[in-house]
Every structure is written in C-alpha cells, then in structure tokens.
Design a protein around this motif. Sequence first.
Motif, PDB file in Angstrom:
ATOM      1  N   ASP A  61      -7.279  13.044  13.177  1.00  0.00           N
ATOM      2  CA  ASP A  61      -8.598  12.445  13.418  1.00  0.00           C
ATOM      3  C   ASP A  61      -8.984  12.511  14.895  1.00  0.00           C
ATOM      4  O   ASP A  61     -10.134  12.789  15.247  1.00  0.00           O
ATOM      5  CB  ASP A  61      -8.616  10.991  12.928  1.00  0.00           C
ATOM      6  N   GLY A  75      -2.746  10.548   2.678  1.00  0.00           N
ATOM      7  CA  GLY A  75      -3.920  11.391   2.906  1.00  0.00           C
ATOM      8  C   GLY A  75      -3.620  12.795   3.412  1.00  0.00           C
ATOM      9  O   GLY A  75      -4.207  13.764   2.935  1.00  0.00           O
ATOM     10  N   VAL A  76      -2.688  12.926   4.365  1.00  0.00           N
ATOM     11  CA  VAL A  76      -2.434  14.245   4.967  1.00  0.00           C
ATOM     12  C   VAL A  76      -1.771  15.196   3.964  1.00  0.00           C
ATOM     13  O   VAL A  76      -1.851  16.419   4.097  1.00  0.00           O
ATOM     14  CB  VAL A  76      -1.597  14.097   6.262  1.00  0.00           C
ATOM     15  N   GLY A 133      -9.788  14.475   9.762  1.00  0.00           N
ATOM     16  CA  GLY A 133      -8.687  15.241   9.168  1.00  0.00           C
ATOM     17  C   GLY A 133      -9.161  16.370   8.269  1.00  0.00           C
ATOM     18  O   GLY A 133      -8.879  17.550   8.532  1.00  0.00           O
ATOM     19  N   PRO A 134      -9.910  16.039   7.212  1.00  0.00           N
ATOM     20  CA  PRO A 134     -10.357  17.101   6.301  1.00  0.00           C
ATOM     21  C   PRO A 134     -11.265  18.109   7.004  1.00  0.00           C
ATOM     22  O   PRO A 134     -11.209  19.309   6.712  1.00  0.00           O
ATOM     23  CB  PRO A 134     -11.134  16.350   5.216  1.00  0.00           C
ATOM     24  N   HIS A 162       1.297   4.599  -2.527  1.00  0.00           N
ATOM     25  CA  HIS A 162       1.271   6.036  -2.197  1.00  0.00           C
ATOM     26  C   HIS A 162       2.524   6.729  -2.720  1.00  0.00           C
ATOM     27  O   HIS A 162       2.460   7.804  -3.314  1.00  0.00           O
ATOM     28  CB  HIS A 162       1.229   6.223  -0.674  1.00  0.00           C
ATOM     29  N   SER A 211      -0.008   9.554   6.337  1.00  0.00           N
ATOM     30  CA  SER A 211      -1.372   9.043   6.166  1.00  0.00           C
ATOM     31  C   SER A 211      -1.992   8.792   7.537  1.00  0.00           C
ATOM     32  O   SER A 211      -1.469   9.235   8.562  1.00  0.00           O
ATOM     33  CB  SER A 211      -1.333   7.769   5.329  1.00  0.00           C
ATOM     34  N   GLY A 212      -3.093   8.036   7.547  1.00  0.00           N
ATOM     35  CA  GLY A 212      -3.748   7.742   8.814  1.00  0.00           C
ATOM     36  C   GLY A 212      -2.999   6.678   9.607  1.00  0.00           C
ATOM     37  O   GLY A 212      -3.106   6.599  10.828  1.00  0.00           O
ATOM     38  N   GLY A 213      -2.223   5.863   8.923  1.00  0.00           N
ATOM     39  CA  GLY A 213      -1.516   4.773   9.592  1.00  0.00           C
ATOM     40  C   GLY A 213      -0.016   4.967   9.646  1.00  0.00           C
ATOM     41  O   GLY A 213       0.673   4.274  10.406  1.00  0.00           O
ATOM     42  N   THR A 263      -5.288  10.546  -0.898  1.00  0.00           N
ATOM     43  CA  THR A 263      -5.973   9.577  -0.040  1.00  0.00           C
ATOM     44  C   THR A 263      -6.047   8.243  -0.792  1.00  0.00           C
ATOM     45  O   THR A 263      -5.744   8.171  -1.983  1.00  0.00           O
ATOM     46  CB  THR A 263      -7.379  10.098   0.324  1.00  0.00           C
ATOM     47  N   ASP A 264      -6.469   7.207  -0.080  1.00  0.00           N
ATOM     48  CA  ASP A 264      -6.454   5.863  -0.669  1.00  0.00           C
ATOM     49  C   ASP A 264      -7.253   5.797  -1.971  1.00  0.00           C
ATOM     50  O   ASP A 264      -8.340   6.374  -2.073  1.00  0.00           O
ATOM     51  CB  ASP A 264      -7.013   4.862   0.343  1.00  0.00           C
ATOM     52  N   HIS A 281       0.825  -1.217   0.000  1.00  0.00           N
ATOM     53  CA  HIS A 281       0.000   0.000   0.000  1.00  0.00           C
ATOM     54  C   HIS A 281       0.863   1.273   0.000  1.00  0.00           C
ATOM     55  O   HIS A 281       0.570   2.233  -0.728  1.00  0.00           O
ATOM     56  CB  HIS A 281      -0.891  -0.044   1.246  1.00  0.00           C
ATOM     57  N   ASN A 331      -3.572  18.160   2.571  1.00  0.00           N
ATOM     58  CA  ASN A 331      -3.818  19.336   3.409  1.00  0.00           C
ATOM     59  C   ASN A 331      -3.266  20.626   2.759  1.00  0.00           C
ATOM     60  O   ASN A 331      -2.078  20.717   2.446  1.00  0.00           O
ATOM     61  CB  ASN A 331      -3.158  19.106   4.781  1.00  0.00           C
ATOM     62  N   GLY A 383      -2.004  11.645  10.449  1.00  0.00           N
ATOM     63  CA  GLY A 383      -3.436  11.585  10.112  1.00  0.00           C
ATOM     64  C   GLY A 383      -4.270  11.120  11.300  1.00  0.00           C
ATOM     65  O   GLY A 383      -5.376  11.613  11.541  1.00  0.00           O
TER      66      GLY A 383
END
Length: 349
Positions: A167, A275-276, A180-181, A115, A136-138, A308-309, A111, A279, A163
Amino acid sequence: MLVLGLETSCDESGVALYDTDRGLLGHALYSQVDLHRDFGGVVPELASRDHIRTVLPLLDSLLTQAQVKASDIEGVAYTVGPGLMGALFAGAVLGRSLAYGWQVPALGVHHMEGHLLTPFLVDSTLEFPFLVLLVSGGHTQLVWAECFGCYRLLGETLDDAAGEAFDKVASLLSLDYPGGPALAQLAECAPVDVAQTVKFPRPMVQKPGLNFSFSGLKTHCLHVIEQLRKKNEWNEQRRVEVAYAFQEAVVDSLLVKCVKAVKETKTERLVLAGGVSANQHLRRVFQQTFAQSNANLKLFFPPAAYCTDNGAMIAYAGALRLLAGEADQSLGIRVLPRWSLESLSPPSK
Ligand code: KG4
Ligand code: ZN
C-alpha cells in the motif's frame, strides 16, 4: 448449527451465513474504499461509523438472498480482534445485540484464525497439521497450525506487514487507494522480458530464522524514484518496472522463508491466506517453485474473494467453536485490538 458471521475489523463490512451441516449459505461484503480514498488510507473513526450504518442493511439483503429467516439463526460470531478498536467495537456491539435479541449464543472470533481456516470453506482435502503464511495489511506471519486452535508462531515481520508495504509503495507510485491490488495490476503490465534496470534487495533472506522485514523496501523504492527523477528518467516504463521489481522482491522474500519453514517442519501442506495471497504473481511463483522442488507439498490458496477480509471466514471459525459449546459468557462487551494467535486454544465449553 446455522451461524451468522460479522466481520468489521477494518474497512470491509462482511456478513455471512454458515451452516455446519450444509456449508456456506451466502455472504455479502460492503467495502468502504470510496469513503477512505481521499485520505489515502483507512480513517478509523469513519470506518466504525460506516460499519454501524451498513451492517444491518447488508444482513437484511443476505437473509433475503439466502432465503433464511432471522429466527433460523442459532448463533452469532463476530470479529473481536485483532483490528481497529472502534471498528471491532461496532461489530461486537451489533453481534452481541443481535444474539441477545434472538436469544442465541454469541462468540468473538480471532480475525487471523478466520483467515487461516479459510481454505476449509472450499477444499475438503485440507487437514491439520499444516504450515500457513498469513499475509495481510496488518500481519505477515508464518504459523504452524497443529490442530484447530493450536497455533505456534514460527516467524513474523519485524516492521511493516507485506500488504502495508504494497500500500505504501503504491502511494509512492501515485496509485489509487487501496494500493496493493493496483500495484499488482501495474506490475502485470510489465513485458515478459521486463528490463531489470531497477533492482530491489531481498530483505532478511540471508539472516537465520523465519522473520521478515519490508519497511526497507519502501525506503529503497523512494530512493530509486528520486534518483530516476533527478536523471529525468522517471516515466511510465520505469514506473511499471519499479512496481514489478518491488512485487518480485516481496514475493521472493516470502518464498525464501516459506521454503525454509517447509524444510524445517517437513510439512506436506502449505496454506497461504490473507489479502496479499490474492496476488497472482505470488501464486504463480509459489506454485512453480514448489512443483519443481517438493512434489510432496500441496499448496492451498483460498479463492481471491476469501483472501481479503470477508464475513464467511468469521462465520466458519465461529460456527465450529459455537458448535463445540464455546460462547461469550458475560454481557459485557470488550474487543481485543491486539491479540496473539498463540493464545488461542482448541474449542472448549
Ligand atoms: O486480509 P486483508 O483484506 O485485511 C487485513 O486483515 O489486513 O488484507 C488487505 C491487504 C491490503 O494491504 C491490500 O493492499 C493487500 O492485502 N492486497 C494485495 C492484493 N489484494 C489485496 N496485495 C498485493 N496484491 C494483491 N492482489
Ligand atoms: Zn484480514
């Protein structure tokens, strides 16, 4: 080679068609946000079930939209890790089964490699080697990408990913999931001369090395809100200020380590992905800082839809590896919920 990409590592079902001669033919995304909203975060079991429900109809509509016949597909790439075990498994089973039915090779894709390679989808000027900030979130990682498949981890978060911190703080600010968004949007409401009554620390910036830490910011945020509530000063203006100050602190912390890593690696290319990296404040600050301090450095930001994914990044990374002859060998299906980028190698048979 025409490759179908499937992304199901968390709460987005992504499908895409990438052709190594013609480029991206189309991609489609189904977000599970509504499914998880009431729980304030991703419920793994619901995520897996929903991928099983949504991926095939999504694929059907993508094939129609891209005017591609299933029989034209020459390989299937799916996310095999890292991510949520059940969600990954749903995508792996679907990907492997489709490939088996179509008698084409299948390949499990990393994954984060997806990215990391995303800017190649839209920018032909990017070339190896480069420095990449994966946010990202992870994950929050600084990676040296020497070549396709050769990655060295230079630094990473010691606790929460950026991320994840966005959140969690969004939830403290009573913002709707995904936070986040929503937090970024609230912070954008701050006036240009936003009063800095609320100050946030910059974790790790004085420490040597290239690691990050974000969990302290979340605790700091909690204390700030409690203090303001006690003083009867917790109102909409303060809420905007906290969002702004938190976002500024995260972006500054990321920037300080990136400036350091750019110096150490002497790189001329810095990629921001995950994802971040969608921003807007982060993009502005990075662009301004490096435009002033390092004219030789070129920044690469994927378009927001690819930050984002998404399935496109998996189709792309998978297509390059499948084209080189790499493919899953046994019929057994396994997934890798934890998987280091450094363990990857350049494409091989
Ligand atoms: O890359 P991604 O879609 O999934 C993972 O691989 O984790 O990243 C999702 C993360 C979430 O934590 C989300 O809140 C954050 O990226 N995110 C943002 C923004 N857009 C997404 N954080 C800050 N500002 C944004 N505009
Ligand atoms: Zn991701």
